[in-house]
Design a protein around this motif. Structure first.
Motif, PDB file in Angstrom:
ATOM      1  N   VAL A  52       0.874  -1.176   0.000  1.00  0.00           N
ATOM      2  CA  VAL A  52       0.000   0.000   0.000  1.00  0.00           C
ATOM      3  C   VAL A  52       0.912   1.227   0.000  1.00  0.00           C
ATOM      4  N   PRO A  53       0.711   2.170  -0.917  1.00  0.00           N
ATOM      5  CA  PRO A  53       1.539   3.385  -0.913  1.00  0.00           C
ATOM      6  C   PRO A  53       1.494   4.086   0.443  1.00  0.00           C
ATOM      7  N   GLU A  54       2.615   4.659   0.812  1.00  0.00           N
ATOM      8  CA  GLU A  54       2.750   5.251   2.152  1.00  0.00           C
ATOM      9  C   GLU A  54       1.671   6.283   2.432  1.00  0.00           C
ATOM     10  N   TYR A  55       1.430   7.186   1.480  1.00  0.00           N
ATOM     11  CA  TYR A  55       0.488   8.266   1.742  1.00  0.00           C
ATOM     12  C   TYR A  55      -0.954   7.771   1.744  1.00  0.00           C
ATOM     13  N   VAL A  56      -1.255   6.763   0.944  1.00  0.00           N
ATOM     14  CA  VAL A  56      -2.592   6.159   0.994  1.00  0.00           C
ATOM     15  C   VAL A  56      -2.798   5.506   2.350  1.00  0.00           C
ATOM     16  N   TYR A  57      -1.764   4.811   2.855  1.00  0.00           N
ATOM     17  CA  TYR A  57      -1.849   4.176   4.164  1.00  0.00           C
ATOM     18  C   TYR A  57      -2.041   5.228   5.261  1.00  0.00           C
ATOM     19  N   LYS A  58      -1.306   6.331   5.190  1.00  0.00           N
ATOM     20  CA  LYS A  58      -1.431   7.386   6.187  1.00  0.00           C
ATOM     21  C   LYS A  58      -2.798   8.069   6.102  1.00  0.00           C
ATOM     22  N   MET A  59      -3.318   8.196   4.875  1.00  0.00           N
ATOM     23  CA  MET A  59      -4.651   8.777   4.720  1.00  0.00           C
ATOM     24  C   MET A  59      -5.705   7.871   5.321  1.00  0.00           C
ATOM     25  N   LEU A  60      -5.548   6.563   5.145  1.00  0.00           N
ATOM     26  CA  LEU A  60      -6.466   5.606   5.769  1.00  0.00           C
ATOM     27  C   LEU A  60      -6.377   5.688   7.292  1.00  0.00           C
ATOM     28  N   GLU A  61      -5.181   5.921   7.798  1.00  0.00           N
ATOM     29  CA  GLU A  61      -5.021   6.082   9.254  1.00  0.00           C
ATOM     30  C   GLU A  61      -5.757   7.313   9.749  1.00  0.00           C
ATOM     31  N   THR A  62      -5.677   8.408   8.989  1.00  0.00           N
ATOM     32  CA  THR A  62      -6.394   9.628   9.362  1.00  0.00           C
ATOM     33  C   THR A  62      -7.900   9.403   9.331  1.00  0.00           C
ATOM     34  N   ILE A  63      -8.386   8.745   8.274  1.00  0.00           N
ATOM     35  CA  ILE A  63      -9.825   8.455   8.184  1.00  0.00           C
ATOM     36  C   ILE A  63     -10.253   7.542   9.329  1.00  0.00           C
ATOM     37  N   ASN A  64      -9.404   6.601   9.696  1.00  0.00           N
ATOM     38  CA  ASN A  64      -9.715   5.696  10.807  1.00  0.00           C
ATOM     39  C   ASN A  64      -9.831   6.463  12.121  1.00  0.00           C
ATOM     40  N   ILE A  65      -8.919   7.410  12.353  1.00  0.00           N
ATOM     41  CA  ILE A  65      -8.994   8.245  13.552  1.00  0.00           C
ATOM     42  C   ILE A  65     -10.308   9.005  13.578  1.00  0.00           C
ATOM     43  N   VAL A 114     -10.178  14.103  19.558  1.00  0.00           N
ATOM     44  CA  VAL A 114     -11.296  14.336  18.641  1.00  0.00           C
ATOM     45  C   VAL A 114     -12.601  13.800  19.222  1.00  0.00           C
ATOM     46  N   SER A 115     -12.533  12.686  19.936  1.00  0.00           N
ATOM     47  CA  SER A 115     -13.734  12.105  20.551  1.00  0.00           C
ATOM     48  C   SER A 115     -14.316  13.037  21.606  1.00  0.00           C
ATOM     49  N   ILE A 136     -16.043  16.903   9.463  1.00  0.00           N
ATOM     50  CA  ILE A 136     -15.238  17.828  10.265  1.00  0.00           C
ATOM     51  C   ILE A 136     -14.068  17.096  10.917  1.00  0.00           C
ATOM     52  N   ASN A 137     -14.319  15.882  11.393  1.00  0.00           N
ATOM     53  CA  ASN A 137     -13.277  15.139  12.099  1.00  0.00           C
ATOM     54  C   ASN A 137     -12.153  14.689  11.174  1.00  0.00           C
ATOM     55  N   VAL A 138     -12.447  14.462   9.895  1.00  0.00           N
ATOM     56  CA  VAL A 138     -11.372  14.138   8.949  1.00  0.00           C
ATOM     57  C   VAL A 138     -10.395  15.306   8.863  1.00  0.00           C
ATOM     58  N   ARG A 139     -10.910  16.507   8.797  1.00  0.00           N
ATOM     59  CA  ARG A 139     -10.038  17.683   8.739  1.00  0.00           C
ATOM     60  C   ARG A 139      -9.293  17.871  10.067  1.00  0.00           C
ATOM     61  N   ALA A 140     -10.019  17.692  11.188  1.00  0.00           N
ATOM     62  CA  ALA A 140      -9.386  17.860  12.499  1.00  0.00           C
ATOM     63  C   ALA A 140      -8.281  16.825  12.704  1.00  0.00           C
ATOM     64  N   SER A 141      -8.503  15.595  12.259  1.00  0.00           N
ATOM     65  CA  SER A 141      -7.489  14.549  12.412  1.00  0.00           C
ATOM     66  C   SER A 141      -6.244  14.871  11.593  1.00  0.00           C
ATOM     67  N   VAL A 144       0.893  17.745  14.507  1.00  0.00           N
ATOM     68  CA  VAL A 144       1.577  17.985  15.788  1.00  0.00           C
ATOM     69  C   VAL A 144       1.928  16.679  16.484  1.00  0.00           C
ATOM     70  N   GLY A 145       1.902  15.568  15.729  1.00  0.00           N
ATOM     71  CA  GLY A 145       2.346  14.296  16.295  1.00  0.00           C
ATOM     72  C   GLY A 145       1.258  13.284  16.527  1.00  0.00           C
ATOM     73  N   GLY A 146       0.048  13.548  16.008  1.00  0.00           N
ATOM     74  CA  GLY A 146      -1.064  12.642  16.227  1.00  0.00           C
ATOM     75  C   GLY A 146      -1.192  11.552  15.196  1.00  0.00           C
ATOM     76  N   GLY A 147      -0.182  11.341  14.369  1.00  0.00           N
ATOM     77  CA  GLY A 147      -0.229  10.285  13.364  1.00  0.00           C
ATOM     78  C   GLY A 147      -1.045  10.684  12.153  1.00  0.00           C
ATOM     79  N   GLY A 148      -1.064   9.796  11.169  1.00  0.00           N
ATOM     80  CA  GLY A 148      -1.851  10.053   9.980  1.00  0.00           C
ATOM     81  C   GLY A 148      -1.144  10.916   8.965  1.00  0.00           C
ATOM     82  N   ILE A 149      -1.922  11.414   8.018  1.00  0.00           N
ATOM     83  CA  ILE A 149      -1.372  12.139   6.874  1.00  0.00           C
ATOM     84  C   ILE A 149      -0.796  13.497   7.261  1.00  0.00           C
TER      85      ILE A 149
END
Length: 317
Positions: A108-121, A188-189, A248-253, A259-264
């Motif tokens: 899985v391309p790195e940025y696609v994987y990181k984007m999936l991580e952001t969506i998961n958050i 975010v929760s 909204i949470n996709v943008r917030a994530s 700042v170190g919260g993982g994802g894209i």
């Protein structure tokens, strides 16, 4: 042809002129106040900025020019971790380095994987916020709970949860729990609980209480009256608000990731700081595509859940 007004007509005209003059005065005064306030804010921001905002503004276009890659295909190579013909051994062009291999050959391309991580958050945070906000909203609704002290406590509690931006909450949990996706999900929760809880209890307070009266007459307890009398009415709006909050949470994530919260967001910050132009543009493009896709999907799903008639207000017949 001149028209002579009666005393009543003249009084109405004088009153209208007074109202029109007052409105004109307030409009001009409001515009002048906004200009003065904005000018003062910009001056204060410029004086507070370490790099002198106005002095550095002309260099914005230099930064934009530095983001232009050697050729347009570099953006796609960076997005899908394909080898670059300009690879000189540095991380700038070593795109395959970030591949996430699921098997020996499939990755899985790195940025696609990181984007999936952001969506998961964003998705996990929305589900947690939806569930807890759903439980709290009925305790805050005046037509469900008669105890004023309980409604007051629950409403103030939700106000506290949404009082601070997600990135501020994330900064606290990142300091306590270290870097990663877990502090981002918690931050975010927390904000989602406060935001959705407020919108939910306002929907509950506008619900039709006649089903509740019928269930009360049939001997149903409070929980049964809420579940069978109110929830079926408000659930379409609850789901609509939940989907809106997911956007909204996709943008917030993404922001928290910077700042170190993982994802894209994390890889975007690193790419910008290291002046990797193709990687930066690939991440921005992927973000743009993802946010549009999430917005369109949630809008389509909201229409299906709530019904077209809910979005038809104000349209022509």
């Amino acid at each position: 042809m001149s028209v002579t007004l009666s005393e009543t007509g003249l009084a109405v005209e004088r009153h209208w002129r007074e109202l029109a003059g007052r409105r004109r005065f307030y409009t001009i005064g409001g515009v002048l106040f906004m200009i003065v306030a904005m000018s003062g804010s910009l001056w204060f921001a410029n004086e507070s900025n370490a790099g002198k905002f106005w002095d550095r503004l002309p260099y914005l276009f230099d930064f934009v020019g530095q983001l232009l890659p050697r050729d347009g295909f570099e953006i796609w190579r960076a997005m899908f971790d394909l080898p670059s013909p300009y690879d000189d051994g540095s991380l700038k062009y070593n795109y395959p380095e970030g591949r996430m291999y699921l098997t020996e050959t499939f990755y899985v391309p790195e940025y696609v994987y990181k984007m999936l991580e952001t969506i998961n958050i964003a998705l996990v945070s929305t589900l947690i916020g939806f569930a807890i906000g759903f439980a709290l909203c009925f305790l805050a609704a005046s037509n469900v709970v008669t105890q004023r002290w309980l409604r007051f406590f629950v409403r103030r509690f939700m106000e506290v949860l949404r009082a601070f931006p997600e990135i501020v909450i994330a900064g606290f949990f990142l300091a306590v729990l270290s870097l990663g996706a877990v502090p981002a999900i918690i931050a975010v929760s927390i904000h989602t609980i406060g935001a959705l809880g407020k919108m939910f209890f306002e929907v509950v307070e506008n619900a039709d209480m006649r089903p509740d009266e019928g269930l009360r007459a049939a001997g149903a307890n409070r929980l049964e009256r809420v579940w069978f009398g109110i929830v079926p009415q408000v659930m379409p709006n609850f789901l609509s608000y939940g989907l809106l909050r997911l956007e909204i949470n996709v943008r917030a994530s993404t922001i928290i990731g910077a700042v170190g919260g993982g994802g894209i967001g994390e890889v975007l910050r690193l790419s910008i700081s290291q002046t990797h132009e193709a990687k930066t543009l690939a991440i921005v493009l992927l973000l743009f595509i993802t946010i549009i896709a999430v917005d369109q999907f949630s809008a389509w799903l909201r229409h299906r859940l709530v019904g077209e008639q809910a979005f038809a207000f104000g349209r022509g017949g």
